[in-house]
Design a protein around this motif. Structure first.
Motif, PDB file in Angstrom:
ATOM      1  N   ILE A 141       0.458  -1.059   0.022  1.00 48.25           N
ATOM      2  CA  ILE A 141       0.301  -0.422   0.263  1.00 48.25           C
ATOM      3  C   ILE A 141       0.967   1.327   0.244  1.00 48.25           C
ATOM      4  N   GLY A 153      -0.391   1.861  -3.568  1.00 49.36           N
ATOM      5  CA  GLY A 153      -1.160   0.533  -3.757  1.00 49.36           C
ATOM      6  C   GLY A 153      -2.552   0.690  -4.014  1.00 49.36           C
ATOM      7  N   ILE A 179      -3.449  -7.978  -1.466  1.00 46.99           N
ATOM      8  CA  ILE A 179      -2.677  -6.331  -0.846  1.00 46.99           C
ATOM      9  C   ILE A 179      -1.952  -6.659   0.631  1.00 46.99           C
ATOM     10  N   ALA A 216      -9.565  -0.783  -0.018  1.00 49.23           N
ATOM     11  CA  ALA A 216      -9.151  -1.944  -0.742  1.00 49.23           C
ATOM     12  C   ALA A 216     -10.100  -2.702  -1.579  1.00 49.23           C
ATOM     13  N   ALA A 225      -9.634  -5.765  -4.258  1.00 48.73           N
ATOM     14  CA  ALA A 225      -9.144  -6.063  -3.506  1.00 48.73           C
ATOM     15  C   ALA A 225      -9.182  -8.100  -2.957  1.00 48.73           C
ATOM     16  N   TYR A 266      -6.156  -9.228   1.640  1.00 50.29           N
ATOM     17  CA  TYR A 266      -5.722  -8.087   2.714  1.00 50.29           C
ATOM     18  C   TYR A 266      -4.746  -8.865   3.759  1.00 50.29           C
TER      19      TYR A 266
END
Length: 167
Positions: A92, A99, A119, A132, A137, A140
């Protein structure tokens, strides 16, 4: 400015004897050998920390995955136009294009919107995680919460397609 902390267990005398007689090709990472169905998978690592880049590259290439490195989001976007990877690991906090901005561009691009983006950062703020997720995403992960072998197992799940949009 990233700081990593880790704990290494002490080996028993039997383990030490086994490890000391192994050849370099029989190093502990060999226990991570996977099925041939994941051999040759392409992983793009978009990360600005050279140490972390080397760690991930070594971990993934051990399983014969093709790894590509990008130092920031701008470089990562250029690399996906040349060759679309099977998975993208994305930090990120990076210079130039961070990111979240990179993720937004990846998911807006027809040729990369299907690629899982995991991520992997030290930023565990709930607002950043929510953003995100909103941007698409696939997962994470907080770097400090995963040992390399745990991260490796997690990545294998994404590459094999057994994880979809779970954060």
């Amino acid at each position: 400015g990233t700081t990593f902390y880790f704990t290494l267990p002490l080996a028993s005398e039997a383990q030490h004897a086994t490890l000391s007689t192994n050849t370099p090709s029989q190093a502990p990472l060999d226990t991570h050998k996977i099925s041939s169905s994941l051999t040759g998978k392409k992983v793009l690592i978009i990360e600005d920390d050279p140490y972390v880049q080397k760690l991930y590259r070594r971990l993934f290439e051990h399983d014969e995955w093709q790894t590509e490195l990008a130092n920031d989001g701008e470089e990562g976007m250029k690399k996906v136009t040349v060759s679309v990877p099977d998975l993208i690991l994305l930090d990120i906090m990076m210079p130039k294009l961070n990111g979240l901005e990179t993720l937004e561009k990846l998911k807006a691009n027809d040729s990369t919107k299907h690629v899982p983006v995991l991520i992997l950062t030290n930023n565990g703020e709930s607002e950043t995680i929510a953003e995100a997720t909103r941007l698409g995403a696939s997962g994470y992960l907080i770097k400090s919460d995963f040992a390399p072998d745990q991260l490796h197992e997690e990545i294998k799940k994404y590459l094999s397609g057994s994880k979809h949009s779970q954060i």
